[in-house]
Design an enzyme around this catalytic site. Sequence first.
Site, mmCIF file in Angstrom:
data_model
loop_
_atom_site.group_PDB
_atom_site.id
_atom_site.type_symbol
_atom_site.label_atom_id
_atom_site.label_comp_id
_atom_site.label_asym_id
_atom_site.label_seq_id
_atom_site.Cartn_x
_atom_site.Cartn_y
_atom_site.Cartn_z
ATOM 1 N N ASP A 119 3.314 6.332 -1.934
ATOM 2 C CA ASP A 119 3.405 5.345 -0.528
ATOM 3 C C ASP A 119 1.820 4.997 -0.411
ATOM 4 O O ASP A 119 1.468 4.201 0.298
ATOM 5 C CB ASP A 119 3.721 6.363 0.692
ATOM 6 C CG ASP A 119 4.824 7.245 0.174
ATOM 7 O OD1 ASP A 119 4.858 7.483 -0.837
ATOM 8 O OD2 ASP A 119 5.442 7.759 1.203
ATOM 9 N N ASP A 166 -2.304 7.932 5.605
ATOM 10 C CA ASP A 166 -1.540 7.068 6.335
ATOM 11 C C ASP A 166 -2.202 6.266 7.379
ATOM 12 O O ASP A 166 -1.722 5.377 8.192
ATOM 13 C CB ASP A 166 -0.340 7.753 7.169
ATOM 14 C CG ASP A 166 0.748 8.138 5.949
ATOM 15 O OD1 ASP A 166 0.966 7.500 5.218
ATOM 16 O OD2 ASP A 166 1.302 9.156 6.022
HETATM 17 N N1 GLY Z 1 5.389 7.363 3.816
HETATM 18 C C1 GLY Z 1 6.269 8.340 3.817
HETATM 19 C C2 GLY Z 1 7.813 8.111 3.570
HETATM 20 O O1 GLY Z 1 7.957 7.024 3.084
HETATM 21 O O2 GLY Z 1 8.664 8.751 4.033
#
Ligand code: GLY
Length: 393
Positions: free
Chosen positions: A170, A109
């Site tokens: 993600d 992230d």
């Molecule tokens: N990227 C983590 C979520 O969407 O919960």
Amino acid sequence: MTNEMTSTAFESLVADAVADAIVVVRRNIDRFGDAYVDDTTRQDRYPLRPAYGPFAKGQNRGWTTSFVPGMQWLAYDLTGDEGFREQALRHAADFERRLRADEDLDTHDLGFLYTLAAVAPWRRTADERWHAVGIGAAERLMTRFLEPAGIIQAWGDLSDLQQRGRTIIDSLMNMPLLTWAGDQTGDPRFADAVRRHTAQLCAHILRDDDSTFHTFYWDAETGRPLRGATEQGASDDSCWARGQAWGVLGFALNYGATGDDTLLDAAWRCADYLLRHVPADLIPYWDLVYSDGSDAPRDSSAAAIAACGLYELAACDPDRARAARARREGDALLDALIARARPANPEDAEALLLHGVYNLPTRTGVDEGTLWGDYFYMEALVRRTRPDWQRYW
Ligand code: GLY
């Protein structure tokens, strides 16, 4: 959007929603200042991020803190108000500190975090200080690239056997940091990682029926694709709504970066599957396995992300008829969000968008505002209002 609604009426609705969003972002600066709020609201109020291990209450940790300066940059782009810029730069300085201090960086992230907290300030100020922070974060993200699998590992320390060789849908949103770093440095490692990682997701995380797995494992030693699994969805073979929405926006952005038509196709496959599986009022259930009549919670943040993805497709799809359809579908989602998830009183609200779900299996942030829902709802409003807006991603 109803057929009867004229585009002028919709534009005035969007303008009202933009005005409300600016009020909330401004008031949250007064409320929270430099402190970081938690991922989601509790009963529509954002508590400060709780103390955890070595981290004090309100400290910068986790994957969502950059959405706050992200919204401040959007507010700055809309208004030119220096107050938004100044506060966003104070956050940029804290993200610089976080990178240098090596605090909570063992995650893919870094892309979400440093695109909004370093690349956005660099794009808007041209200050080399933020450029250096963005490149530092991109280099750190590259340490998670696993050979021979050709993927960026999503979660955990690289020696964590539970997480080894695993990536998640993600992660597509973390690629723009690498694309930017490649463009800036001319170093081909970055673009190569983006190309290989996105190709692996296209081949394995996107299923034949155009739904997506939330997460997928590769054998880290041989590179062999192993199996899909969920973490935040209803089951391993269901389709987690927000993951599908990350697919729409993430594949579309990476198509723009690579020019690879299979990624454009993947973005449309994700979009059409999601649009076929939303209920009549267009706000997705938290998992697309649920349909009209279910009392399962909705995830407004999935609609906000998908709306941004559709607006991205409207901007980048060379097939103009399809691009026009993307814009209509994006408008319909945005209209539904304004009607069903916008707080009634912006002076009192802390979230821009109500009715999101973070993680239903752990009962975390259910039917609440979420930082990413707020950010992508506001980005969708900006994309709709300012067709010439230069994105941060
Ligand atoms: N990227 C983590 C979520 O969407 O919960």
